[in-house]
Structures are given as C-alpha cells and as structure tokens.
Motif scaffolding. Structure first.
Motif, PDB file in Angstrom:
ATOM      1  N   PHE A  58       0.800  -1.230   0.000  1.00  0.00           N
ATOM      2  CA  PHE A  58       0.000   0.000   0.000  1.00  0.00           C
ATOM      3  C   PHE A  58       0.834   1.283   0.000  1.00  0.00           C
ATOM      4  CE2 PHE A  58      -3.166  -2.985   1.899  1.00  0.00           C
ATOM      5  CZ  PHE A  58      -4.152  -2.827   0.946  1.00  0.00           C
ATOM      6  N   CYS A  59       2.107   1.182   0.398  1.00  0.00           N
ATOM      7  CA  CYS A  59       2.955   2.384   0.560  1.00  0.00           C
ATOM      8  C   CYS A  59       2.917   3.239  -0.713  1.00  0.00           C
ATOM      9  CB  CYS A  59       4.392   1.961   0.875  1.00  0.00           C
ATOM     10  SG  CYS A  59       5.524   3.355   1.020  1.00  0.00           S
ATOM     11  N   GLN A  60       2.743   4.534  -0.520  1.00  0.00           N
ATOM     12  CA  GLN A  60       2.594   5.438  -1.677  1.00  0.00           C
ATOM     13  C   GLN A  60       3.889   6.165  -2.019  1.00  0.00           C
ATOM     14  OE1 GLN A  60      -0.298   7.641   0.451  1.00  0.00           O
ATOM     15  NE2 GLN A  60      -2.057   6.686  -0.553  1.00  0.00           N
ATOM     16  N   ASN A  61       4.922   5.948  -1.216  1.00  0.00           N
ATOM     17  CA  ASN A  61       6.152   6.707  -1.398  1.00  0.00           C
ATOM     18  C   ASN A  61       6.978   6.109  -2.537  1.00  0.00           C
ATOM     19  OD1 ASN A  61       8.554   8.131  -1.033  1.00  0.00           O
ATOM     20  ND2 ASN A  61       8.208   8.272   1.179  1.00  0.00           N
ATOM     21  N   GLN A  62       7.159   6.851  -3.595  1.00  0.00           N
ATOM     22  CA  GLN A  62       7.896   6.321  -4.758  1.00  0.00           C
ATOM     23  C   GLN A  62       9.400   6.550  -4.616  1.00  0.00           C
ATOM     24  OE1 GLN A  62       6.234   4.511  -6.802  1.00  0.00           O
ATOM     25  NE2 GLN A  62       4.225   5.131  -6.025  1.00  0.00           N
ATOM     26  N   PRO A  67       8.330  -0.658   3.108  1.00  0.00           N
ATOM     27  CA  PRO A  67       7.438   0.478   3.314  1.00  0.00           C
ATOM     28  C   PRO A  67       8.200   1.654   3.924  1.00  0.00           C
ATOM     29  CG  PRO A  67       7.157  -1.089   5.093  1.00  0.00           C
ATOM     30  CD  PRO A  67       8.214  -1.664   4.191  1.00  0.00           C
ATOM     31  N   CYS A  68       7.802   2.865   3.549  1.00  0.00           N
ATOM     32  CA  CYS A  68       8.542   4.038   4.039  1.00  0.00           C
ATOM     33  C   CYS A  68       8.232   4.301   5.504  1.00  0.00           C
ATOM     34  CB  CYS A  68       8.219   5.259   3.189  1.00  0.00           C
ATOM     35  SG  CYS A  68       6.573   5.938   3.493  1.00  0.00           S
ATOM     36  N   GLY A  69       7.036   3.858   5.943  1.00  0.00           N
ATOM     37  CA  GLY A  69       6.679   4.013   7.358  1.00  0.00           C
ATOM     38  C   GLY A  69       6.105   5.375   7.714  1.00  0.00           C
ATOM     39  N   VAL A  70       6.139   6.310   6.769  1.00  0.00           N
ATOM     40  CA  VAL A  70       5.678   7.663   7.121  1.00  0.00           C
ATOM     41  C   VAL A  70       4.586   8.220   6.203  1.00  0.00           C
ATOM     42  CG1 VAL A  70       7.745   8.400   8.360  1.00  0.00           C
ATOM     43  CG2 VAL A  70       7.659   8.652   5.874  1.00  0.00           C
ATOM     44  N   CYS A  71       4.359   7.586   5.036  1.00  0.00           N
ATOM     45  CA  CYS A  71       3.325   8.126   4.134  1.00  0.00           C
ATOM     46  C   CYS A  71       1.938   7.821   4.733  1.00  0.00           C
ATOM     47  CB  CYS A  71       3.471   7.528   2.735  1.00  0.00           C
ATOM     48  SG  CYS A  71       2.942   5.811   2.633  1.00  0.00           S
ATOM     49  N   PRO A  72       0.875   8.490   4.257  1.00  0.00           N
ATOM     50  CA  PRO A  72      -0.445   8.253   4.835  1.00  0.00           C
ATOM     51  C   PRO A  72      -0.841   6.772   4.828  1.00  0.00           C
ATOM     52  CG  PRO A  72      -0.514  10.149   3.373  1.00  0.00           C
ATOM     53  CD  PRO A  72       0.860   9.563   3.244  1.00  0.00           C
ATOM     54  N   ALA A  73      -0.540   6.065   3.716  1.00  0.00           N
ATOM     55  CA  ALA A  73      -0.939   4.652   3.640  1.00  0.00           C
ATOM     56  C   ALA A  73      -0.208   3.819   4.692  1.00  0.00           C
ATOM     57  CB  ALA A  73      -0.650   4.102   2.245  1.00  0.00           C
ATOM     58  N   CYS A  74       1.106   4.044   4.832  1.00  0.00           N
ATOM     59  CA  CYS A  74       1.872   3.297   5.841  1.00  0.00           C
ATOM     60  C   CYS A  74       1.301   3.536   7.238  1.00  0.00           C
ATOM     61  CB  CYS A  74       3.339   3.705   5.807  1.00  0.00           C
ATOM     62  SG  CYS A  74       4.267   2.900   4.492  1.00  0.00           S
ATOM     63  N   LEU A  75       0.965   4.796   7.528  1.00  0.00           N
ATOM     64  CA  LEU A  75       0.427   5.107   8.855  1.00  0.00           C
ATOM     65  C   LEU A  75      -0.945   4.477   9.061  1.00  0.00           C
ATOM     66  CD1 LEU A  75       1.595   8.821   9.218  1.00  0.00           C
ATOM     67  CD2 LEU A  75       2.570   6.786  10.296  1.00  0.00           C
TER      68      LEU A  75
HETATM   69 ZN   LIG Z   1       4.824   4.484   2.887  1.00  0.00          ZN
END
Ligand SMILES: [Zn+2]
Length: 342
Positions: A58-62, A67-75
């Motif tokens: 789901f992570c949106q960070n390209q 996972p980036c852990g900080v984008c809205p989806a990760c949170l």
């Molecule tokens: Zn993310």
C-alpha cells in the motif's frame, strides 16, 4: 533476486531472511499468491513480517524503499485503519471483558463482504486473520468459500500457532511459510542495531523468539518478572511436595478467562524450560551456552542430584502440557499436576 530488488524494500525484520526474500521477490515480480499461511508459535515475528508485506503493497512513497513508514498509507496500515486492509482474529467481548473462544462465523462473513466490494483506492485488498487456528469447522468452511473463489488483487494472510489445528482443506489453498526460531546471534545483532543495551543477555533470554526480546527491551519490569519466574522454579526444584504446592500457588496470578491463563502458563513454562535447558547444558559441560548466567551457581546446585534423563522428562512433560492447554484443559490443574509429579 536482483540487488535492485533488495533496495526496493526496507523491512527491518529480525531473522526469517528466506521468507522475507521470498515475499519481496513475489511483490516485485507481481507473483503474490492469493492466500498465505504463516505458521509458527507466537513471538517469532509472523505478524511483523505480515505488516511489512501489507505496508509494502500500500505504501505510496515512490522515492524510498518500501514500506517508508511515514506516508499516509503506511500510517493507516500501522494504525489498522486503511480502507482496503481488514484484520480479524480473537476479539474482546466488551461486556464480559473476555476474549472470544475463537473466530466467529460472522467475522468471516463480514470479511467476505468487505473483500467483495470494489477497492477504494483501486489497488490491493488485504485481509489478515490472526489466531486462524481458533476457527471451528463452520467458520473454517466459510473461509474456505472465500479461498475457493479468489478475487483479483486480493491477498489473505492467515497466522497460525499450530498448522495442524487448521483443516487441511484451508491449508491446501494457501502458500504455507513456516517460521522457525531465530538464531540468538541474529537477535543480538538486531537489538544492537536498534541501540539496545544488554543485547547479549536479552537475546539469550529470548531463546529464538524476537518478540520476547523486543518485549524485554521495551519493558524493564519484564526482565524482573522473568528473573522471579526463574527463582520460583529453582525453589520448587529444591522443595518438598507441600512447599512446592505453596510456591506454585503464587507462581501465576490466574485470571477468570481461561484463554488468558493458557498464555500465562505458556509464558511460565517458557522461562522454566530455559532453566531446564541450562541445567542440561551444565551437565554436558556447555556452561558457556546457558541463558540464565546470573543463576549459574543456583542451577548447578539445585539440579546437582537430578539426572540428565529426569530433566529431559520434565522438559517433555512441559511440552505436552503446553500442547494440551489449547484443548480446554484447566491451566491451573495442569500446572499443579505437573508439579506434583516432578
Ligand atoms: Zn509508505
């Protein structure tokens, strides 16, 4: 796997390298299975790996490794509020404050309904079923129907302590990944990387279970509780029958809810089994490998008159009792029985 694949991901999981690589390759190669079965005792890291997998989808960070852990989806995944991620398992009844005995059929029906709806964000839909071994036959059949009619871009992950407690029809529809204890050295390195002190001692006490190591690091009281359990057991080994029963009475603060008691008993046995293993190591001249290093002398003297075979048989009995407790056996009597027959 290509090196570029590894850089695509940042899972930060303790151990389970093969499983992690396997799942990451499946994501980057677009070859994810419809259903996975993560099997192995709790605290090994099944849930941690599941969450990394789900957040990576789901992570949106390209820009960053997933996972980036900080984008809205990760949170949203972390906080269990992502609109296309559904988690279900043993639930707390708010009125009785007891954990449900198993997973209810309504929970699976509800899950089916959610999975059938179009995705809100036009991507994956993921269901995580924890404690999947706690399904009765009806519930399992309802889940089987979902597994038999997979929908596109849907991933279902089942977590089970014991794969044999799950109907074979379910298991055969899933890709099974077995989680095994993680080497102490791997746990130690992981803890060091996290900046933890006492990583050596904690890693040894965790005995292959990263979850226990992380709990111990996060909660200093637990280290004390752990030490108390060890001390009680050493006293029990040295005591006569009456004293033993008195000690065992105080060893566990039993709850009304038997499913919590099962966990309490298994936690207690985990500590005690480490002591028994230490005693075996001492008897086979492997002192340097023991877990409870601060109790070395006490273990030596309290087990001096007990034979290797006797210690092994107590270990086996504990394993047996741990196995039984999942089948509606009263944990308190199971413990007393074991102590009487030491
Ligand atoms: Zn993310």
């Amino acid at each position: 796997m290509k090196e570029s694949d590894t850089k695509q991901f940042n899972w930060d999981v303790c151990g389970h390298e093969e499983i992690v690589h396997f799942l990451q390759s499946a994501i980057s190669g677009n070859k994810l299975a419809n259903a996975y079965l993560f099997s192995g005792p709790s605290q090994l890291g099944k849930q941690a790996v599941a969450y990394k997998l789900i957040a990576s989808l789901f992570c949106q960070n390209q820009e960053k490794a997933k996972p980036c852990g900080v984008c809205p989806a990760c949170l949203q995944i972390k906080n269990k509020i992502h609109p296309d991620f559904f988690i279900t398992g043993q639930e707390m009844n708010e009125k009785t404050e007891k954990l449900s005995k198993g997973i209810l059929i309504e929970q699976i029906r509800n899950l089916k309904h959610k999975l059938q709806q179009a995705t809100l964000l036009n991507g994956y839909k993921v269901a995580l079923i924890t404690d999947a071994h706690l399904m009765n036959l009806n519930t399992a059949n309802a889940l089987l129907k979902i597994l038999e009619e997979p929908t596109k871009n849907t991933v279902i992950i089942l977590l089970v302590d014991d794969v044999s407690a799950l109907p074979q029809t379910i298991a055969s529809r899933c890709q099974t990944l077995r989680f095994l204890p993680v080497p102490t050295a791997t746990i130690k390195t992981y803890l060091e990387d996290q900046g933890s002190f006492e990583s050596g001692l904690v890693a040894r006490q965790a005995h292959g279970y990263p979850g226990i190591a992380i709990d111990l690091v996060n909660n200093q009281d637990l280290i004390k509780t752990q030490a108390d359990k060890v001390e009680t057991f050493l006293k029990i080994i040295d005591a006569d029958l009456n004293q033993r029963l008195e000690l065992v009475e105080k060893a566990v603060n039993w709850e009304k809810d038997e499913s919590i008691n099962v966990t309490l008993l298994n936690d207690l046995f985990h500590s005690w089994q480490l002591v028994l293993r230490d005693a075996l190591l001492i008897k086979t001249d492997n002192e340097s490998l023991i877990t409870n290093t601060t109790q070395l002398e006490a273990i030596k003297s309290n087990f001096a008159s007990m034979s290797f075979i006797k210690i092994k048989s107590i270990l086996n009995k504990m394993d047996q009792v741990s196995g039984y407790t999942w089948y509606n056996i009263n944990s308190k009597s199971a413990l007393e029985n074991l102590i009487i027959n030491l």
